[in-house]
Design a protein around this motif. Sequence first.
Motif, mmCIF file in Angstrom:
data_model
loop_
_atom_site.group_PDB
_atom_site.id
_atom_site.type_symbol
_atom_site.label_atom_id
_atom_site.label_comp_id
_atom_site.label_asym_id
_atom_site.label_seq_id
_atom_site.Cartn_x
_atom_site.Cartn_y
_atom_site.Cartn_z
ATOM 1 N N ASN A 56 99.636 77.649 53.720
ATOM 2 C CA ASN A 56 99.704 78.578 53.713
ATOM 3 C C ASN A 56 100.007 79.629 55.149
ATOM 4 O O ASN A 56 100.505 78.921 56.979
ATOM 5 C CB ASN A 56 98.438 79.456 53.206
ATOM 6 C CG ASN A 56 97.497 79.134 54.377
ATOM 7 O OD1 ASN A 56 97.197 79.983 55.933
ATOM 8 N ND2 ASN A 56 96.612 78.620 54.136
ATOM 9 N N TYR A 57 100.399 80.593 54.820
ATOM 10 C CA TYR A 57 101.192 81.184 56.454
ATOM 11 C C TYR A 57 100.176 82.605 56.972
ATOM 12 O O TYR A 57 100.829 83.575 57.500
ATOM 13 C CB TYR A 57 102.311 82.486 56.065
ATOM 14 C CG TYR A 57 103.329 81.380 55.613
ATOM 15 C CD1 TYR A 57 104.464 80.818 56.549
ATOM 16 C CD2 TYR A 57 103.446 81.055 54.760
ATOM 17 C CE1 TYR A 57 105.278 79.956 56.791
ATOM 18 C CE2 TYR A 57 105.132 80.325 54.193
ATOM 19 C CZ TYR A 57 105.600 79.780 55.094
ATOM 20 O OH TYR A 57 106.943 79.355 54.636
ATOM 21 N N GLY A 58 98.475 82.130 56.691
ATOM 22 C CA GLY A 58 97.609 82.988 56.824
ATOM 23 C C GLY A 58 98.008 84.023 56.117
ATOM 24 O O GLY A 58 98.307 84.547 55.314
ATOM 25 N N ASN A 59 97.802 85.525 56.911
ATOM 26 C CA ASN A 59 97.922 86.706 56.424
ATOM 27 C C ASN A 59 98.895 87.312 56.820
ATOM 28 O O ASN A 59 99.548 88.367 55.959
ATOM 29 C CB ASN A 59 97.003 87.868 57.755
ATOM 30 C CG ASN A 59 95.809 87.392 57.305
ATOM 31 O OD1 ASN A 59 95.368 87.361 56.205
ATOM 32 N ND2 ASN A 59 94.730 88.254 58.100
ATOM 33 N N GLU A 60 100.025 86.139 56.270
ATOM 34 C CA GLU A 60 101.882 86.270 56.152
ATOM 35 C C GLU A 60 101.893 85.951 55.164
ATOM 36 O O GLU A 60 103.216 85.887 54.737
ATOM 37 C CB GLU A 60 102.698 86.057 57.440
ATOM 38 C CG GLU A 60 103.009 86.984 58.248
ATOM 39 C CD GLU A 60 103.674 87.053 59.512
ATOM 40 O OE1 GLU A 60 104.257 87.472 59.925
ATOM 41 O OE2 GLU A 60 103.744 85.989 59.660
#
Length: 278
Positions: A183-187
């Motif tokens: 994933n892109y974390g909180n992005e």
Amino acid sequence: MAKLRDLPTELLILVLEWLGKIDLQSLIVSQLTSKQFHAAVQDVLTDAQNRDLRQDPLSEEKPAVHPLWASKFGALFNSADCFTEADRRELRYLTLDGDFTLPFRRLPWARAGLGRAAYLRPEASWRSLSLTFGQAPITQLDLVKNYSYGGGGDSVEYYQVDVPSSGLTMGLFYDVLLCERANYGNETGAWELLLGKRLRSYDVLFEYECFITDDPDLVEAGEEARQAAILYVRGGSTDEVDPLKHDRGTWIPHIIGKEPPKLFPWQGPEPDIDRSLI
């Protein structure tokens, strides 16, 4: 008065097999009845998954998430399903930017502490069962990540998840979603599981610099991809996105397995390289 547990083991297993076909959750819960039931249910579940492995992969039946998983983990298969009607009225774009764990925290079992603890046990039965329980298992999971930059342009990444020969389980899928490289974390803006599809060409993916789910040059569907799936993860800048009011609780979703899932680079045919250009 005769009781169900008084049945010979052979007959009890037949009853439990029928129960599993009509109500998988009740079958799983019935393990708590006694040691006899626990052993019998484990036999039924193992036999069912072995049957799934032997199923004809060229069957015309379209691969689908088992209805029990769809009801208990629905938003994990398509993150857009976690948004409420109020969210949809408030937001210009349905995006998770800034809060990628929202689909986990809004699962129907995630709000109550006791219920959540039961699901998050490493030995919980759902973790070892096939995502497509009752059908041929998913034996290949492609992970395609697509990041859109605010100033224009996209970048893509590809990984192939290490799926055991017995197929993709709910536990492995759950852990993949929370794996840092997946994933892109909180992005992270969104993700979606595309069953019955696989990446056709690594070269085309990087030539496009973006992922197009229905492009036949990029994505293979049909008989050859019936036991494959693509986890498509999108991310990007949050500058022009209306933030969603957070409903954070004390629970922070985490990988449940002992080790993070293994992600490999492209495992398909090596691309032809013009050595004169090197």
